[in-house]
Design an enzyme around this catalytic site. Structure first.
Site, PDB file in Angstrom:
ATOM      1  N   CYS A  46      33.776  53.551 -75.600  1.00  0.00           N
ATOM      2  CA  CYS A  46      33.950  54.999 -75.689  1.00  0.00           C
ATOM      3  C   CYS A  46      34.484  55.358 -77.079  1.00  0.00           C
ATOM      4  CB  CYS A  46      34.934  55.446 -74.611  1.00  0.00           C
ATOM      5  SG  CYS A  46      35.341  57.199 -74.688  1.00  0.00           S
ATOM      6  N   CYS A  49      38.323  56.854 -76.406  1.00  0.00           N
ATOM      7  CA  CYS A  49      39.475  56.071 -75.920  1.00  0.00           C
ATOM      8  C   CYS A  49      39.274  54.568 -76.037  1.00  0.00           C
ATOM      9  CB  CYS A  49      39.783  56.431 -74.473  1.00  0.00           C
ATOM     10  SG  CYS A  49      38.602  55.721 -73.303  1.00  0.00           S
ATOM     11  N   CYS A  95      33.315  59.089 -69.122  1.00  0.00           N
ATOM     12  CA  CYS A  95      34.191  57.928 -69.267  1.00  0.00           C
ATOM     13  C   CYS A  95      35.293  58.015 -68.212  1.00  0.00           C
ATOM     14  CB  CYS A  95      34.806  57.909 -70.670  1.00  0.00           C
ATOM     15  SG  CYS A  95      36.075  56.626 -70.868  1.00  0.00           S
ATOM     16  N   CYS A  98      38.985  58.435 -69.991  1.00  0.00           N
ATOM     17  CA  CYS A  98      39.420  59.632 -70.726  1.00  0.00           C
ATOM     18  C   CYS A  98      38.638  60.896 -70.386  1.00  0.00           C
ATOM     19  CB  CYS A  98      39.351  59.380 -72.232  1.00  0.00           C
ATOM     20  SG  CYS A  98      37.677  59.412 -72.906  1.00  0.00           S
ATOM     21  N   CYS A 118      21.304  57.765 -69.445  1.00  0.00           N
ATOM     22  CA  CYS A 118      20.799  58.376 -70.669  1.00  0.00           C
ATOM     23  C   CYS A 118      21.996  58.886 -71.466  1.00  0.00           C
ATOM     24  CB  CYS A 118      19.853  59.525 -70.302  1.00  0.00           C
ATOM     25  SG  CYS A 118      19.084  60.285 -71.741  1.00  0.00           S
TER      26      CYS A 118
END
Ligand code: FE
Length: 133
Positions: A46, A49, A95, A98, A118
């Protein structure tokens, strides 16, 4: 969320596009992101985070111009949310750590899952297997 977002801090260290995509559920234009055609081995984290989200083994060429995966890394790294924006019902991928917007999940992916994550390149950071970034 385990990771508290400080909007100013996040905005200051992300590009405008990374900020727009992750914090305001934006979408990068197809074929413009840095990872849609990437075949390098490594792990995708990510951008906000640093949580591990995808492994390159599960990436496939979807032809869409966005990085696409048939499954996430681990079972709880990505959470799903129904998204009714733009007159469509889609499954949004976020995510789990976060809450960053990552992209959407569709049911037209390849085996073994039949799913297509996607994703936006702007939400991801590839950490190559060789340890360089
Ligand atoms: Fe995150």
């Amino acid at each position: 969320m385990q990771y508290e977002i400080n909007d100013q801090e996040v905005r200051s260290r992300l590009t405008d596009e990374q900020y727009f995509v992750t914090q305001h559920a934006g979408t990068e234009r197809a074929f413009t992101g840095c990872y849609w055609d990437t075949k390098e081995e490594g792990k995708y984290h990510c951008i906000v985070c640093d949580a591990e989200l995808f492994v390159s083994d599960t990436k496939f060429d979807s032809g869409t111009g966005w990085p696409s995966f048939f499954e996430s890394a681990g079972t709880d790294s990505v959470i799903r949310k129904v998204d009714n924006s733009y007159g469509m019902t889609r499954i949004e991928a976020l995510c789990a750590k976060c809450g960053a917007h990552l992209g959407h999940i569709f049911n037209d992916g390849p085996p073994p899952t039949g799913e297509r994550y996607c994703m936006n390149s702007a939400s991801l950071k590839l950490k190559p297997l060789d340890g360089q970034t």
